[in-house]
Enzyme design. Structure first.
Site, PDB file in Angstrom:
ATOM      1  N   ASP A  82       0.860  -1.170   0.000  1.00  0.00           N
ATOM      2  CA  ASP A  82       0.000   0.000   0.000  1.00  0.00           C
ATOM      3  C   ASP A  82       0.907   1.234   0.000  1.00  0.00           C
ATOM      4  O   ASP A  82       2.125   1.115   0.166  1.00  0.00           O
ATOM      5  CB  ASP A  82      -0.880  -0.047   1.252  1.00  0.00           C
ATOM      6  N   ASP A 142      -0.238   4.902   1.487  1.00  0.00           N
ATOM      7  CA  ASP A 142      -0.455   5.638   2.731  1.00  0.00           C
ATOM      8  C   ASP A 142      -0.375   4.704   3.930  1.00  0.00           C
ATOM      9  O   ASP A 142      -1.029   3.658   3.974  1.00  0.00           O
ATOM     10  CB  ASP A 142      -1.828   6.323   2.704  1.00  0.00           C
ATOM     11  N   ASP A 176      -1.346  -1.670   5.748  1.00  0.00           N
ATOM     12  CA  ASP A 176      -1.709  -1.198   7.087  1.00  0.00           C
ATOM     13  C   ASP A 176      -3.203  -1.025   7.284  1.00  0.00           C
ATOM     14  O   ASP A 176      -3.679  -0.924   8.410  1.00  0.00           O
ATOM     15  CB  ASP A 176      -1.040   0.155   7.359  1.00  0.00           C
TER      16      ASP A 176
END
Length: 248
Positions: A22, A24, A197
Site C-alpha cells: 500500500d 499511505d 496497514d
C-alpha cells in the site's frame, strides 16, 4: 533472528519475486492532509532498488487515483503503480456513461452530508467516490460515517470500503486481492511479499499463499502472518530485503 527475518531471508532467494505494498501508512506516513503525504525517502529508494534487481517485480497498490499516486510517488524507477485499489492501471475514467451518472448522484449526496461536518471532504475517483473525515471533530466522526453508510453508500451494486478515516464506494468490481492475484500471474512470481496497514489491505493478505510473506504495519487485527509496529519500521524491512535480494 525473528520469524519475519527468516521469512524475508527465504523470500530473497526466490527465483522470481513480487514485492507489493500500500502507499499511505506504509510507504508514506499517515497525515491529516492526504495531499501532503509524501513518501519516506528510504522506503521509496528501497522499492526502486528492488525493482532494478533481476527477476524482481515491485508494485504499489493504493486506494488513491492513479494520477494522484503518480504525483506523490514521483513514479520511482520500474515500480508499477496501481490506483483505485488496483482497478486503475491507466489514466481516465473506468465507468460507463450510466455509471458516471450514478457516481455524480453519489457525489451530490455526499456533498450535502459533508456540508454538515466541517473538515470532511468528498473526492471523486475514476471508479467511485470517497468521503474523507480525518479532519472532522472526533465526536462527530461516527455520526458522519453512519449518515454516509445509511445514505449514498447504501445504493445497490456498490462496493463499500471503510478504511482509516475514509468511507469509499466503488462502482468497479475488484479489490487489492484481485489486483495482487492478477499481478502475480502477470509476472509469474514464485513468491509474494506484501505490506499493508489498512482494512482494504486485508483483501490482499487473504489471497497470499502459505509461503508468501504478508506484513501488517501497525497494531490492528489482521490476516497477515507477520507484523511490524509502525510505518517508521517499513524502510528497514524494505532496505534489508533489497540488500539480501541484490546479494542473492
Amino acid at each position: 533472528m525473528t520469524a519475519l527475518d527468516d521469512a524475508l531471508r527465504s523470500a530473497a532467494r526466490t527465483p522470481c519475486l513480487l514485492v507489493a505494498s500500500d502507499y499511505d501508512g506504509v510507504v508514506a506516513p499517515i497525515v491529516a492532509d492526504p495531499d501532503a503525504a509524501m513518501p519516506d525517502t528510504a522506503a521509496i529508494e528501497a522499492l526502486a532498488q528492488l525493482a532494478a534487481t533481476p527477476d524482481t517485480h515491485v508494485a504499489m497498490i493504493s486506494g488513491r487515483t492513479l494520477r494522484d499516486l503518480r504525483r506523490v510517488t514521483g513514479e520511482p524507477g520500474e515500480v508499477m503503480l496501481l490506483g483505485s485499489h488496483g482497478a486503475e492501471t491507466a489514466s481516465g475514467d473506468l465507468l460507463s456513461p450510466s455509471q458516471l451518472s450514478i457516481r455524480d448522484a453519489i457525489i451530490s449526496e455526499m456533498d450535502q452530508i459533508s456540508a454538515d461536518y466541517p473538515g470532511s471532504r468528498v473526492e471523486a475517483k475514476p471508479g467511485g467516490v470517497a468521503f474523507h473525515y480525518r479532519s472532522v471533530a472526533e465526536p462527530l466522526q461516527g455520526d458522519a460515517t453512519r449518515r454516509i453508510l445509511a445514505g449514498p453508500a447504501a445504493r445497490p451494486n456498490l462496493k463499500v470500503m471503510e478504511g482509516k478515516k475514509i468511507v469509499e464506494v466503488s462502482l468497479v468490481a475488484g479489490n487489492k486481492g484481485t489486483a495482487l492475484t492478477r499481478l502475480r500471474k502477470l509476472v509469474e512470481a514464485d513468491r509474494v511479499v506484501f505490506l499493508g496497514d489498512d482494512v482494504t489491505d486485508e483483501d490482499a493478505f487473504a489471497v497470499l499463499r502459505p509461503d508468501d510473506v504478508g506484513i501488517k504495519v501497525g497494531p490492528e487485527p489482521t490476516m497477515a502472518q507477520y507484523r511490524i509496529p509502525g510505518q517508521e519500521d517499513v524502510s528497514a524491512v524494505l532496505t534489508g530485503l533489497a540488500v539480501r535480494r541484490a546479494g542473492n
